[in-house]
Design a protein around this motif. Structure first.
Motif, PDB file in Angstrom:
ATOM      1  N   UNK A   1       0.794  -1.226   0.000  1.00 59.85           N
ATOM      2  CA  UNK A   1       0.000   0.000   0.000  1.00 59.85           C
ATOM      3  C   UNK A   1       0.829   1.278   0.000  1.00 59.85           C
ATOM      4  N   UNK A   2       0.235   2.294  -0.552  1.00 59.34           N
ATOM      5  CA  UNK A   2       0.848   3.617  -0.547  1.00 59.34           C
ATOM      6  C   UNK A   2       0.074   4.561   0.353  1.00 59.34           C
ATOM      7  N   UNK A   3      -0.231   5.744  -0.184  1.00 62.36           N
ATOM      8  CA  UNK A   3      -0.952   6.743   0.579  1.00 62.36           C
ATOM      9  C   UNK A   3      -0.510   8.128   0.189  1.00 62.36           C
ATOM     10  N   UNK A   4      -0.836   9.090   1.058  1.00 66.21           N
ATOM     11  CA  UNK A   4      -0.496  10.484   0.759  1.00 66.21           C
ATOM     12  C   UNK A   4       0.977  10.785   1.019  1.00 66.21           C
ATOM     13  N   UNK A   5       1.591   9.992   1.876  1.00 65.17           N
ATOM     14  CA  UNK A   5       2.960  10.283   2.336  1.00 65.17           C
ATOM     15  C   UNK A   5       4.032   9.946   1.315  1.00 65.17           C
ATOM     16  N   UNK A   6       3.657   9.176   0.284  1.00 63.13           N
ATOM     17  CA  UNK A   6       4.675   8.491  -0.519  1.00 63.13           C
ATOM     18  C   UNK A   6       5.629   9.420  -1.259  1.00 63.13           C
ATOM     19  N   UNK A   7       5.150  10.604  -1.629  1.00 64.42           N
ATOM     20  CA  UNK A   7       5.998  11.484  -2.420  1.00 64.42           C
ATOM     21  C   UNK A   7       7.290  11.797  -1.663  1.00 64.42           C
ATOM     22  N   UNK A   8       7.221  11.837  -0.340  1.00 59.73           N
ATOM     23  CA  UNK A   8       8.444  12.017   0.445  1.00 59.73           C
ATOM     24  C   UNK A   8       8.924  10.711   1.072  1.00 59.73           C
ATOM     25  N   UNK A   9       8.001   9.878   1.557  1.00 58.80           N
ATOM     26  CA  UNK A   9       8.395   8.768   2.422  1.00 58.80           C
ATOM     27  C   UNK A   9       8.298   7.387   1.782  1.00 58.80           C
ATOM     28  N   UNK A  10       7.808   7.293   0.548  1.00 62.82           N
ATOM     29  CA  UNK A  10       7.745   5.990  -0.104  1.00 62.82           C
ATOM     30  C   UNK A  10       6.613   5.115   0.394  1.00 62.82           C
ATOM     31  N   UNK A  11       6.526   3.917  -0.181  1.00 63.93           N
ATOM     32  CA  UNK A  11       5.401   3.010   0.074  1.00 63.93           C
ATOM     33  C   UNK A  11       5.733   1.992   1.156  1.00 63.93           C
ATOM     34  N   UNK A  12       4.748   1.149   1.483  1.00 62.65           N
ATOM     35  CA  UNK A  12       4.901   0.140   2.535  1.00 62.65           C
ATOM     36  C   UNK A  12       6.166  -0.694   2.356  1.00 62.65           C
ATOM     37  N   UNK A  13       6.458  -1.065   1.115  1.00 67.44           N
ATOM     38  CA  UNK A  13       7.610  -1.932   0.849  1.00 67.44           C
ATOM     39  C   UNK A  13       8.876  -1.411   1.506  1.00 67.44           C
ATOM     40  N   UNK A  14       9.016  -0.092   1.533  1.00 67.07           N
ATOM     41  CA  UNK A  14      10.259   0.475   2.058  1.00 67.07           C
ATOM     42  C   UNK A  14      10.341   0.428   3.570  1.00 67.07           C
ATOM     43  N   UNK A  15       9.284  -0.028   4.224  1.00 66.24           N
ATOM     44  CA  UNK A  15       9.262  -0.085   5.682  1.00 66.24           C
ATOM     45  C   UNK A  15       9.208  -1.509   6.228  1.00 66.24           C
TER      46      UNK A  15
END
Lengths: 472, 472
Positions: free
Chosen positions: B165-179
């Motif tokens: 999943x993504x969301x509004x944060x992704x433009x700076x913080x990336x998607x679930x995969x990166x966490x």
């Protein structure tokens, strides 16, 4: 043993096979792309790792196009010849070492930067592009490609992808894996696979891109990569802090991270490392310190961030905290850190560089434990570390002509990996497995994980031709 | 057709099989963990996607322990019963939809946060933890778990991992995969696999962790996850800018990214979306605007960053730029954006939400092309977009009782995906493939990619029991 091997190499069957291989390769390659002179091909036989066996290649191929790579792989499949993909051979695990009678597939001539886009923030590159060349090219466009392994002036992006390289930047910017969006890969049978995307996000199917990153050339040959870029940050400003013990320096590292700081660099050099760097480069580092911590910020107000970190260092027992006056002084400090491995290599005739990464809460135990291993085996083991990541580089220094010392070096190296696993860490934070850490990979993964990894390998490379004998 | 199916369900063979399945499941589960009443199990049959078939489960299991999950998978393997893993069923691609006679394996009762460590910056959680619950729990420790899909108040971390999943944060913080750093996964045969690490870095073997992220429950059942956390950033400050056309707003997006800004949010709402939100919530958004751009920063000096962005918006043709006065006003703007999907759902009786992601340089073409599709098919298609990522959500609004309109909705949806691929994009930026986009996944991956994906599936799940009929 050597005589036996030479005899074997000279059997007519092997010569016939080589001639046939060379002829088949030349059917799809220009003559200058194929090297067969044994004196020349021998120089492509191994990377920079100690204690890793390397075989004798049957040929070295230096392709310039995707089609040439496909031809090489098709030929290899047809003749059942193993293929060892290679970049600049700066690896530290033997992952690029030749196996006997293989084709060494060196990608260094595929070195074009195909595209840099500041709006999409991507670069599209061939695998042989040198890391520093890319970094400078994108910097000219106001962009930043963070991954910066020590060998960044010579290592290639393809090699970085193969080993999922790290560097000094990782504490803030992460490793190579986080910058690979999509790949073109030639498979073992010569087919071309495109994975991933050019977009900021994408979740279409299993993440094959990430599967290739860190796969050490065992699943396919990367011939093109779409890389993510960041905007260029402000120049970083650094400080150095002296500590009376490694444990005190590690306590400072934990405090810095716990307080929510985001340094762009957080490195540790132990006494052995500091002294070696001073001897080599007269850097004027504090020769008597037990542990030197370097911290930098590339934030809008790095001086303020460094002041806060300086206080945390003092509270953790730092005997001296010296902020750099400006970017130039900061750069000098970072150069000292970058020289660490080279400096440690001057202590004895050979080194083994370990790469254990532990949770940063266990970093002090890792460093104290490594010192205990050094004492137990009567060896010099200098440690530099990407402390903010918990990623240590214990460098075991030994005389490779001294059989007993060499044995002790290898044993101490293994004991350090065991310690890393016991502390909840991994055997490799950024150097990869290659030949050096094969048996340790099996221990870290366990039987279920190992079985699945082998299943994936068989899916991509059913004949087992790609970089055989590496990883597992 | 329905009669035929009911007849089939009532054949004695099927009833016997169900009884046997229920008995075998109860041998390793407490009674309350097994639901078999068809009226109850039917409510677990599908997620929130339109146009996706859903079968009738044979049982719903709600395990509380890893051992219970292992028992379910062993039973399923023994009896050759398909298993559909499920979170909160907020998915938008039918990825959690039941297949006939399957076990629905709902992980929502495994909802413990096992560990939060501010030094290692990790959380260890069970899969049923709700995204917002985790986000709030780590915020109390000064930490931040960025992924924030629209459904974050109800969706689970396990579901987020399944769809990446993504969301509004992704433009700076990336998607679930990166966490996602490491996972415990129960395999199809009931064995437990541990992947990845608790450390900041790690490259030991193929990245199996990342392979599971976005695999939609088709490779194994995630029962524990080690998640990376960030330090909590400052509260974000937002601005809203009105544009006379979608293309002008997209030009501003490109300028913002090209100039090296790193907004924490960069969202676009088209006229249809703005009007729908106003109708639903009386937000006082500018009703006549063609495109509203929302931009926020969580930097040390967000007002300065917003001022710079405001100038870029004006240069790109914004007719009005309104910075929020404070965090509360910013939050209101973001709420308007968060309401977009819900508001668009009020336009007609049904919606299909697309998820195409294109390079941000092609975003204007994507939006203009989507408007052309809407006109061609005589439909209302509202678009909101994670503009900074090039990730659009065209929402096709239609009357599901109108056969012709439903057909046009489906056709327009497909045409939008074709457009995304033609622009160098992907069919799904963050919602996943599920049932909805299966045939489009094959087009995006091509035959070689698809073959390898199927090979991986067969390696992990040779009997094909895990979430069959999804992805490919």
């Amino acid at each position: 043993m050597d005589d036996l091997r030479r005899q074997h190499l000279q059997t007519p069957g092997r010569d016939d096979l080589r001639s046939r291989l060379h002829a088949r390769l030349l059917a799809g390659l220009p003559a200058e792309a194929l090297l067969t002179d044994p004196d020349v091909t021998a120089s492509y036989a191994h990377d920079m790792a100690s204690f890793c066996t390397a075989g004798t290649p049957a040929a070295v191929v230096l392709p310039r196009t995707v089609e040439q790579v496909q031809h090489v792989l098709r030929t290899a499949t047809e003749l059942r010849v193993p293929v060892v993909p290679q970049g600049a051979r700066t690896g530290l695990s033997g992952g690029a070492n030749a196996t006997d009678d293989c084709i060494v597939l060196s990608l260094v001539k595929m070195d074009r930067i195909l595209e840099v886009d500041p709006v999409d923030r991507i670069a599209v590159v061939e695998p042989g592009v040198v890391n520093a060349v890319l970094s400078r090219a994108v910097a000219e466009r106001g962009l930043y490609y963070p991954p910066d392994p020590s060998s960044w002036e010579t290592c290639t992006i393809g090699g970085n992808i193969g080993t999922a390289s790290g560097g000094l930047c990782c504490v803030k910017y992460g490793v190579t894996a986080e910058y690979v969006l999509g790949l073109d890969v030639v498979l073992a049978d010569g087919r071309l696979l495109t994975t991933g995307r050019r977009t900021a996000k994408g979740v279409a199917g299993y993440d094959l891109t990430r599967l290739f990153v860190g796969s050490e050339g065992s699943l396919g040959v990367v011939v093109k990569a779409v890389l993510a870029l960041k905007p260029q940050p402000p120049a970083q400003l650094a400080l150095a802090a002296e500590f009376p013990s490694a444990a005190a320096a590690c306590a400072a590292v934990c405090a810095i991270m716990e307080r929510g700081h985001t340094p762009s660099l957080l490195e540790l050099m132990d006494r052995t490392t500091v002294q070696a760097v001073n001897r080599m480069a007269r850097m004027g580092l504090p020769d008597t310190t037990e542990a030197l911590l370097l911290c930098a910020f590339d934030t809008p107000d790095p001086a303020a961030d460094l002041a806060a970190v300086g206080e945390l260092c003092a509270a953790a027992g730092a005997t001296e905290v010296v902020p750099a006056a400006d970017a130039a002084e900061s750069e000098l400090l970072l150069q000292a850190r970058r020289l660490s491995l080279t400096a440690l290599e001057t202590i004895k005739s050979a080194t083994m560089i370990d790469d254990v990464c532990v949770p940063r809460t266990r970093l002090a135990e890792m460093l104290d434990g490594t010192a205990a291993v050094a004492e137990k085996y009567g060896l010099t083991i200098g440690v530099c570390a990407h402390a903010g990541d918990g990623n240590t580089h214990p460098v075991v220094c030994f005389d490779h002509t001294d059989e007993d010392e060499s044995r002790r070096a290898r044993e101490s190296f293994d004991e350090i990996m065991a310690l890393g696993l016991a502390l909840g860490g991994t055997i490799t934070g950024e150097h990869g497995v290659g030949v050096l850490k094969k048996e340790w990979l099996a221990r870290e993964l366990g039987p279920v994980g190992l079985e699945l990894q082998r299943g994936i390998k068989a899916t991509f490379d059913p004949l087992g031709l790609l970089n055989p004998g590496k990883l597992f």
